[in-house]
Design a protein around this motif. Sequence first.
Motif, PDB file in Angstrom:
ATOM      1  N   ALA A 175      -4.362  -3.013   2.149  1.00 46.23           N
ATOM      2  CA  ALA A 175      -2.815  -3.071   2.076  1.00 46.23           C
ATOM      3  C   ALA A 175      -2.391  -3.542   1.249  1.00 46.23           C
ATOM      4  O   ALA A 175      -2.825  -4.620   0.720  1.00 46.23           O
ATOM      5  N   ASP A 176      -1.011  -3.510   1.068  1.00 48.34           N
ATOM      6  CA  ASP A 176      -0.333  -3.851  -0.408  1.00 48.34           C
ATOM      7  C   ASP A 176       0.201  -4.689  -0.173  1.00 48.34           C
ATOM      8  O   ASP A 176       0.952  -5.250   0.948  1.00 48.34           O
ATOM      9  N   ASP A 177       0.286  -5.864  -1.279  1.00 53.08           N
ATOM     10  CA  ASP A 177       0.249  -6.927  -1.237  1.00 53.08           C
ATOM     11  C   ASP A 177       0.884  -7.819  -2.095  1.00 53.08           C
ATOM     12  O   ASP A 177      -0.686  -8.655  -2.955  1.00 53.08           O
ATOM     13  N   PRO A 178       1.608  -7.659  -2.662  1.00 56.07           N
ATOM     14  CA  PRO A 178       1.725  -7.228  -4.303  1.00 56.07           C
ATOM     15  C   PRO A 178       1.310  -8.925  -4.781  1.00 56.07           C
ATOM     16  O   PRO A 178       1.248  -9.374  -5.395  1.00 56.07           O
ATOM     17  N   GLY A 179       1.910 -10.507  -3.819  1.00 55.35           N
ATOM     18  CA  GLY A 179       2.099 -11.588  -4.067  1.00 55.35           C
ATOM     19  C   GLY A 179       0.632 -11.778  -4.535  1.00 55.35           C
ATOM     20  O   GLY A 179       1.006 -13.097  -4.444  1.00 55.35           O
ATOM     21  N   LYS A 180      -0.496 -11.416  -3.798  1.00 55.45           N
ATOM     22  CA  LYS A 180      -1.293 -11.891  -3.724  1.00 55.45           C
ATOM     23  C   LYS A 180      -2.766 -12.301  -4.988  1.00 55.45           C
ATOM     24  O   LYS A 180      -2.114 -11.176  -6.121  1.00 55.45           O
ATOM     25  N   GLN A 207       1.230   2.718  -7.298  1.00 57.20           N
ATOM     26  CA  GLN A 207       2.442   3.088  -6.261  1.00 57.20           C
ATOM     27  C   GLN A 207       1.671   2.830  -5.241  1.00 57.20           C
ATOM     28  O   GLN A 207       0.576   3.673  -4.783  1.00 57.20           O
ATOM     29  N   PRO A 208       1.993   2.222  -3.677  1.00 58.18           N
ATOM     30  CA  PRO A 208       1.855   2.096  -2.976  1.00 58.18           C
ATOM     31  C   PRO A 208       1.807   3.474  -1.990  1.00 58.18           C
ATOM     32  O   PRO A 208       2.920   4.416  -2.646  1.00 58.18           O
ATOM     33  N   THR A 209       0.887   4.125  -1.418  1.00 56.78           N
ATOM     34  CA  THR A 209       1.349   5.014  -0.294  1.00 56.78           C
ATOM     35  C   THR A 209       1.652   4.271   0.561  1.00 56.78           C
ATOM     36  O   THR A 209       2.059   3.767   1.615  1.00 56.78           O
ATOM     37  N   GLY A 262       6.389   4.504   9.552  1.00 56.76           N
ATOM     38  CA  GLY A 262       5.319   3.970  10.658  1.00 56.76           C
ATOM     39  C   GLY A 262       4.229   3.188  10.703  1.00 56.76           C
ATOM     40  O   GLY A 262       3.389   3.059  11.240  1.00 56.76           O
ATOM     41  N   ASN A 263       3.652   3.591   9.371  1.00 58.38           N
ATOM     42  CA  ASN A 263       2.415   2.954   9.050  1.00 58.38           C
ATOM     43  C   ASN A 263       2.370   1.923   7.580  1.00 58.38           C
ATOM     44  O   ASN A 263       3.074   2.226   6.475  1.00 58.38           O
TER      45      ASN A 263
END
Length: 215
Positions: free
Chosen positions: A145-150, A189-191, A195-196
Amino acid sequence: MGYKLPNGGTFQHAATYAAALAFTSVSNATEAVATVVDADLVVGDIVLIESGWSTLNGRVVRVKAATAVSITLEDIDTSDTQSFPAGSGGGTLKKIETWVQIPQITDVAFSGGEQQYTDVVFLEDKQGRQVPTDKSAASMVLTIADDPGKPFVKVLEAADAGRKVEAARLNLPGNDTIYYGAYTSFSKQPTVSRGNVLTRTVNLALQAEPTRYLA
Protein backbone atom coordinates in the motif's frame (compact mmCIF):
# COMPACT_ATOMS: atom_id res chain seq x y z
CA MET A 1 3.89 -33.94 8.27
CA GLY A 2 4.12 -30.21 8.88
CA TYR A 3 2.83 -27.04 7.31
CA LYS A 4 2.42 -23.38 8.11
CA LEU A 5 0.62 -20.29 6.90
CA PRO A 6 2.50 -17.05 6.20
CA ASN A 7 -0.21 -15.00 7.94
CA GLY A 8 1.37 -12.70 10.51
CA GLY A 9 4.76 -12.69 8.79
CA THR A 10 6.75 -9.50 8.29
CA PHE A 11 9.28 -8.30 5.73
CA GLN A 12 12.27 -6.12 6.59
CA HIS A 13 14.99 -4.35 4.61
CA ALA A 14 18.42 -3.43 5.97
CA ALA A 15 18.52 0.24 6.94
CA THR A 16 22.09 0.74 8.21
CA TYR A 17 25.32 -1.25 8.13
CA ALA A 18 28.54 -1.28 10.12
CA ALA A 19 31.81 -0.66 8.30
CA ALA A 20 32.87 -3.60 6.14
CA LEU A 21 35.16 -6.09 7.91
CA ALA A 22 37.75 -7.63 5.61
CA PHE A 23 38.51 -11.34 5.78
CA THR A 24 41.73 -12.54 4.19
CA SER A 25 40.65 -16.14 3.75
CA VAL A 26 37.78 -18.51 4.41
CA SER A 27 38.03 -22.22 5.10
CA ASN A 28 36.71 -25.14 3.09
CA ALA A 29 34.49 -26.73 5.72
CA THR A 30 30.93 -27.83 6.46
CA GLU A 31 30.63 -24.51 8.29
CA ALA A 32 32.95 -21.91 6.80
CA VAL A 33 35.30 -19.94 9.06
CA ALA A 34 36.50 -16.51 7.89
CA THR A 35 39.89 -15.25 9.06
CA VAL A 36 39.73 -11.61 10.22
CA VAL A 37 41.65 -9.05 12.25
CA ASP A 38 40.29 -7.19 15.31
CA ALA A 39 36.68 -8.22 14.70
CA ASP A 40 33.94 -7.07 17.07
CA LEU A 41 31.14 -9.26 15.72
CA VAL A 42 29.19 -11.41 18.18
CA VAL A 43 27.12 -14.58 17.96
CA GLY A 44 23.79 -13.91 16.28
CA ASP A 45 24.92 -10.94 14.18
CA ILE A 46 23.65 -10.92 10.59
CA VAL A 47 26.20 -10.11 7.88
CA LEU A 48 26.13 -9.45 4.14
CA ILE A 49 29.03 -11.20 2.41
CA GLU A 50 31.21 -10.06 -0.47
CA SER A 51 33.51 -12.88 -1.54
CA GLY A 52 35.79 -14.02 -4.31
CA TRP A 53 33.67 -17.17 -4.37
CA SER A 54 30.71 -16.35 -6.59
CA THR A 55 28.52 -18.94 -4.87
CA LEU A 56 29.09 -17.22 -1.52
CA ASN A 57 29.09 -13.65 -2.80
CA GLY A 58 25.90 -11.76 -1.96
CA ARG A 59 24.64 -14.16 0.70
CA VAL A 60 23.26 -12.95 4.02
CA VAL A 61 24.19 -15.20 6.93
CA ARG A 62 24.23 -15.45 10.70
CA VAL A 63 27.36 -15.53 12.85
CA LYS A 64 27.55 -18.82 14.76
CA ALA A 65 30.84 -18.23 16.61
CA ALA A 66 33.10 -15.20 16.81
CA THR A 67 36.52 -14.20 18.09
CA ALA A 68 38.76 -11.28 17.23
CA VAL A 69 40.42 -13.36 14.50
CA SER A 70 37.79 -15.82 13.21
CA ILE A 71 34.09 -15.77 12.31
CA THR A 72 32.06 -18.96 11.80
CA LEU A 73 29.28 -18.61 9.20
CA GLU A 74 26.29 -20.65 10.30
CA ASP A 75 25.13 -23.42 7.91
CA ILE A 76 27.42 -22.23 5.10
CA ASP A 77 29.01 -25.36 3.63
CA THR A 78 32.12 -24.57 1.56
CA SER A 79 33.64 -28.05 1.61
CA ASP A 80 33.25 -28.55 -2.17
CA THR A 81 36.54 -27.22 -3.57
CA GLN A 82 35.15 -27.28 -7.11
CA SER A 83 32.61 -24.59 -6.18
CA PHE A 84 34.85 -23.01 -3.53
CA PRO A 85 38.49 -23.15 -4.74
CA ALA A 86 40.88 -23.04 -1.79
CA GLY A 87 42.56 -19.70 -1.16
CA SER A 88 40.34 -17.52 -3.35
CA GLY A 89 37.32 -16.75 -1.17
CA GLY A 90 38.51 -13.58 0.60
CA GLY A 91 36.27 -10.54 0.84
CA THR A 92 34.26 -8.56 3.40
CA LEU A 93 31.50 -8.97 5.97
CA LYS A 94 29.06 -6.11 6.57
CA LYS A 95 27.00 -6.35 9.74
CA ILE A 96 23.41 -5.17 9.43
CA GLU A 97 22.97 -2.75 12.32
CA THR A 98 19.31 -1.81 11.89
CA TRP A 99 16.33 -3.05 9.90
CA VAL A 100 13.18 -1.28 8.78
CA GLN A 101 9.87 -3.05 8.28
CA ILE A 102 8.06 -2.80 4.96
CA PRO A 103 4.43 -2.87 6.14
CA GLN A 104 1.06 -3.21 4.43
CA ILE A 105 2.16 -5.88 1.95
CA THR A 106 -0.71 -7.12 -0.18
CA ASP A 107 1.19 -9.67 -2.28
CA VAL A 108 4.58 -11.40 -2.53
CA ALA A 109 5.46 -12.89 -5.92
CA PHE A 110 8.54 -14.98 -6.74
CA SER A 111 9.85 -15.68 -10.23
CA GLY A 112 12.86 -17.39 -11.77
CA GLY A 113 15.23 -19.81 -10.08
CA GLU A 114 14.18 -22.68 -12.34
CA GLN A 115 16.66 -25.34 -13.33
CA GLN A 116 17.90 -24.89 -16.91
CA TYR A 117 18.88 -27.79 -19.18
CA THR A 118 20.69 -28.43 -22.41
CA ASP A 119 19.52 -31.15 -24.80
CA VAL A 120 22.03 -33.87 -25.63
CA VAL A 121 21.46 -36.42 -28.38
CA PHE A 122 23.98 -38.52 -30.27
CA LEU A 123 23.80 -40.08 -33.72
CA GLU A 124 23.12 -43.54 -32.32
CA ASP A 125 20.47 -42.37 -29.82
CA LYS A 126 16.78 -43.03 -30.35
CA GLN A 127 15.86 -40.53 -27.65
CA GLY A 128 17.59 -37.40 -26.47
CA ARG A 129 18.24 -36.47 -22.87
CA GLN A 130 18.46 -33.30 -20.83
CA VAL A 131 21.53 -32.37 -18.78
CA PRO A 132 21.24 -29.70 -16.05
CA THR A 133 23.24 -26.51 -16.58
CA ASP A 134 22.45 -23.56 -14.30
CA LYS A 135 19.39 -21.93 -12.75
CA SER A 136 17.65 -18.86 -14.11
CA ALA A 137 17.98 -15.51 -12.37
CA ALA A 138 15.49 -15.15 -9.51
CA SER A 139 13.54 -12.19 -8.20
CA MET A 140 10.69 -11.30 -5.89
CA VAL A 141 8.17 -8.49 -6.04
CA LEU A 142 6.37 -7.03 -3.03
CA THR A 143 3.16 -5.14 -3.70
CA ILE A 144 2.55 -2.66 -0.89
CA ALA A 145 0.00 0.00 0.00
CA ASP A 146 1.32 3.44 -0.93
CA ASP A 147 2.19 5.35 2.24
CA PRO A 148 4.91 7.93 1.47
CA GLY A 149 5.28 9.10 5.07
CA LYS A 150 6.54 5.76 6.41
CA PRO A 151 10.22 5.39 7.49
CA PHE A 152 10.91 2.57 5.02
CA VAL A 153 10.32 4.83 2.01
CA LYS A 154 13.59 6.76 2.40
CA VAL A 155 15.50 3.51 2.97
CA LEU A 156 14.13 1.94 -0.21
CA GLU A 157 14.68 5.10 -2.24
CA ALA A 158 18.32 5.19 -1.11
CA ALA A 159 18.77 1.49 -1.94
CA ASP A 160 17.23 2.05 -5.37
CA ALA A 161 19.59 4.95 -6.08
CA GLY A 162 22.65 3.22 -4.62
CA ARG A 163 22.51 0.16 -6.91
CA LYS A 164 24.37 -2.01 -4.40
CA VAL A 165 23.49 -5.44 -3.07
CA GLU A 166 21.33 -5.02 0.03
CA ALA A 167 20.11 -7.38 2.75
CA ALA A 168 16.44 -8.21 3.29
CA ARG A 169 14.57 -10.80 5.33
CA LEU A 170 11.19 -12.48 5.55
CA ASN A 171 10.15 -13.28 9.13
CA LEU A 172 7.65 -16.12 9.16
CA PRO A 173 5.73 -17.36 12.21
CA GLY A 174 7.57 -19.80 14.45
CA ASN A 175 11.08 -18.25 14.47
CA ASP A 176 11.50 -19.02 10.77
CA THR A 177 13.54 -16.37 8.92
CA ILE A 178 14.70 -16.28 5.29
CA TYR A 179 17.52 -13.89 4.35
CA TYR A 180 18.16 -12.45 0.88
CA GLY A 181 20.93 -10.48 -0.82
CA ALA A 182 19.46 -8.43 -3.66
CA TYR A 183 19.46 -5.29 -5.74
CA THR A 184 16.47 -3.22 -4.62
CA SER A 185 14.23 -1.24 -6.95
CA PHE A 186 11.31 0.85 -5.67
CA SER A 187 8.57 2.23 -7.92
CA LYS A 188 8.10 5.98 -7.63
CA GLN A 189 4.66 6.06 -9.24
CA PRO A 190 1.82 4.34 -7.36
CA THR A 191 -0.66 2.23 -9.27
CA VAL A 192 -3.92 4.16 -9.51
CA SER A 193 -7.21 2.34 -10.02
CA ARG A 194 -10.59 3.82 -9.12
CA GLY A 195 -12.03 2.24 -5.98
CA ASN A 196 -8.79 0.43 -5.10
CA VAL A 197 -5.96 1.13 -2.66
CA LEU A 198 -2.96 2.94 -4.18
CA THR A 199 -0.04 0.50 -4.38
CA ARG A 200 3.67 0.55 -5.17
CA THR A 201 6.10 -2.27 -5.87
CA VAL A 202 9.42 -3.27 -4.35
CA ASN A 203 11.50 -5.39 -6.73
CA LEU A 204 14.34 -7.50 -5.34
CA ALA A 205 16.73 -9.01 -7.90
CA LEU A 206 18.25 -11.86 -5.91
CA GLN A 207 22.02 -12.20 -6.21
CA ALA A 208 22.58 -15.42 -4.28
CA GLU A 209 20.76 -18.33 -2.71
CA PRO A 210 18.54 -17.37 0.22
CA THR A 211 19.62 -18.48 3.68
CA ARG A 212 17.01 -19.89 6.06
CA TYR A 213 17.27 -20.26 9.82
CA LEU A 214 14.60 -22.01 11.89
CA ALA A 215 15.54 -20.67 15.31
